[in-house]
Motif scaffolding. Sequence first.
Motif, PDB file in Angstrom:
ATOM      1  N   ARG A 163       0.815  -1.206   0.000  1.00 11.75           N
ATOM      2  CA  ARG A 163       0.000   0.000   0.000  1.00 11.75           C
ATOM      3  C   ARG A 163       0.857   1.268   0.000  1.00 11.75           C
ATOM      4  NH1 ARG A 163      -5.266   0.847  -1.371  1.00 11.75           N
ATOM      5  NH2 ARG A 163      -5.654   3.000  -0.855  1.00 11.75           N
ATOM      6  N   LEU A 191       1.965   2.139  -3.446  1.00 10.78           N
ATOM      7  CA  LEU A 191       0.866   2.685  -4.255  1.00 10.78           C
ATOM      8  C   LEU A 191       0.556   4.127  -3.862  1.00 10.78           C
ATOM      9  CD1 LEU A 191      -1.944  -0.013  -4.591  1.00 10.78           C
ATOM     10  CD2 LEU A 191      -0.184   0.615  -6.240  1.00 10.78           C
ATOM     11  N   GLU A 192       0.503   4.377  -2.550  1.00  9.35           N
ATOM     12  CA  GLU A 192       0.191   5.730  -2.076  1.00  9.35           C
ATOM     13  C   GLU A 192       1.227   6.723  -2.598  1.00  9.35           C
ATOM     14  OE1 GLU A 192      -2.421   6.705  -0.112  1.00  9.35           O
ATOM     15  OE2 GLU A 192      -3.200   4.823   0.680  1.00  9.35           O
ATOM     16  N   ALA A 208       3.099   6.351  -5.345  1.00  5.18           N
ATOM     17  CA  ALA A 208       2.957   6.483  -6.806  1.00  5.18           C
ATOM     18  C   ALA A 208       1.802   7.410  -7.160  1.00  5.18           C
ATOM     19  CB  ALA A 208       2.740   5.106  -7.434  1.00  5.18           C
ATOM     20  N   MET A 209       0.726   7.356  -6.346  1.00  3.94           N
ATOM     21  CA  MET A 209      -0.436   8.204  -6.613  1.00  3.94           C
ATOM     22  C   MET A 209      -0.125   9.677  -6.394  1.00  3.94           C
ATOM     23  SD  MET A 209      -3.289   6.798  -7.563  1.00  3.94           S
ATOM     24  CE  MET A 209      -4.702   7.661  -6.870  1.00  3.94           C
TER      25      MET A 209
END
Lengths: 379, 379
Positions: free
Chosen positions: A140, A143-144, A146-147
């Motif tokens: 997670r 992903l956080e 990359a966002m």
Amino acid sequence: MKVAVKRERDPAELRVAATPDSVRHLADHGLDVVIEAGAGEAAGFTDAAYTASGAEVVTSIDPQTIDLLAHVRPLTAEFIGRLRAGTITIGFGSPTSELAAVAALRDARVTAFAMELVPRISRAQSMDALTSQALVSGYRCALEAAMRLPRFFPLYMTAAGTIPPAKVLVLGAGVAGLQAIATAKRLGARVSAYDVRVASADEVRSMGGTFVDLGLDAIDGAGGYARELAEDRARLQQERLAPCVADADVVITTAAIPGRPAPRLVSADMLRGMRGGSVVVDLAAESGGNVEGSIPGEEVQVAVADGHIVVLGMKDVPSKMPSDASRLLARNISNLVALMTVDGVVVPDFDDEVVRGTCLTHAGTVAHQPTRDVLEGAN
Amino acid sequence: MKVAVKRERDPAELRVAATPDSVRHLADHGLDVVIEAGAGEAAGFTDAAYTASGAEVVTSIDPQTIDLLAHVRPLTAEFIGRLRAGTITIGFGSPTSELAAVAALRDARVTAFAMELVPRISRAQSMDALTSQALVSGYRCALEAAMRLPRFFPLYMTAAGTIPPAKVLVLGAGVAGLQAIATAKRLGARVSAYDVRVASADEVRSMGGTFVDLGLDAIDGAGGYARELAEDRARLQQERLAPCVADADVVITTAAIPGRPAPRLVSADMLRGMRGGSVVVDLAAESGGNVEGSIPGEEVQVAVADGHIVVLGMKDVPSKMPSDASRLLARNISNLVALMTVDGVVVPDFDDEVVRGTCLTHAGTVAHQPTRDVLEGAN
């Protein structure tokens, strides 16, 4: 014997301590499962699915009629007070931070197992909830990041020119850190990582990361966990990390020390040395923070020379992917139950080091020595 | 000659039409660049960086003193009215939806180039802004889906059991779709994809996706774009897609037809057939939507048998990664300027099919035939 599964009451907790799959596992061992209506809803498991797996769905659990209770978050002292003596509970117990609950478990003569205490030995891997949930957290975090990065993670060679890959630095290479490395690497970033433990260098490399050698002596704690550093050593570590942090587009920090505040790895000064647009994700924000100024559940902007960076303090991370997080946790719990079940009866064998190691309270005493020390010091 | 770069006025637009790198590229061709203060701020490019690259940073652009204007979003009729006759503009023009602006460009005798019109031929690839921005959008769609799925994308084989990979279905396999496939695949998902164009099957496979063959005849439009389907064929396509959609954890739709509303690929009925927790990302939400009920910039919950799914309507997608999106777009623009520049003077050669094809208005006429047809029909 009757195993009960609680609906979690904390609105931030979306996981559930049993899934239809783990209910079947428990039933295979001769146990009857009752589950509170709606317990799996936030994690994507319907009452109908639990019924189909053999559980009885009830409006609320009567604590006086159950033999074993599976839960996610630590129980409240109020609820514990309603349990019968000899009831077994299994779930997270936060031994050193939920002292009132531990005292209540002791006084209610509950046999409580805390998933945080599962020994880190091969035989207990299938019950190791810290590891299974850290898998979710590490994925997670990547992903956080990359966002929030205004750039790609992967390299792109296009007709309009080449976009270089993002540079991701992971600090702390335990289970969560290694998953952050693996996920950032999958996405195409150039990943480097640092950990105080000497064993982590090979693990970092096996995930495709470059190990950052700060030229400091290695330090290893018990059970594969890190331990606290002396102050001068911590300062030297920050000094030598500073240029690596400044060079990174993304920093993900995952350093934790069991039962202690998270070590401070990145200072405000180090943040100010970063490039505008960079992203820092602090997985340890809830336990004090690896990054100065990180706030759990918030995105803090920090001014730098050419703009600002974002510092994200992570909070309730496994609940951000409640379905798979619950799948793993529920299986950890049912595996521990299965270990203690003989002919349909849960009978903890305290000669088994897994059972003994995981036990928090039993027969009116606090079984976990460090927690007992803190509690007795507190009284 | 003086090239001016606008600060975008729409708060949703975070890109900029020039970067310090593209300024250097323009300067290498003998052009002087002026840029409005703060133009690159949201994309991470400071005024100081533009100054260092040789641009003059000005508080506001005087439209009477410039020879060429680079912009991102279509210009307003008001601003166009202040340009001198013969000024060249380069940026997105939304030819068929910004008719008032096109009429204003024509009436102001502006030579306007619309980046949407860059021909899809090899020689023009370095100027193809639809492609470069679709790269950003496709990558982004996969990340947005991964963030909302309550599960992992990758397969995990853990001591507590195996977590199967997420099943991602991508509808529309143009540049954005292929990048969504590639990104979901990188993250470890099991990816399948569908497109009406026959050529896309090999492209899908080259990205690691499985091509979904609906047993329908292939359809190809001009320039590698898709075209509209007859109604019965569209219905048949929906019917045969329904089981694929129902089986997916994630559906990402990226089907667009230039100058036309997006084709409806997923009906409300098809959404209702999905499993709870599934995620649908509609990249075409702004142009009418591939998915029934998707709303640009919003996350809509749709009830299904065992819970609900999330339908995310994408909006202003390249601005979610403004730094790299600007890098690519600015280079597309500077490459087009460079193509038209001889000895420090921008002189469009309308015998060049790239220049001719990209031209929207020139010398008081609308050069782009389809837009002229719409405009004259509208008058």
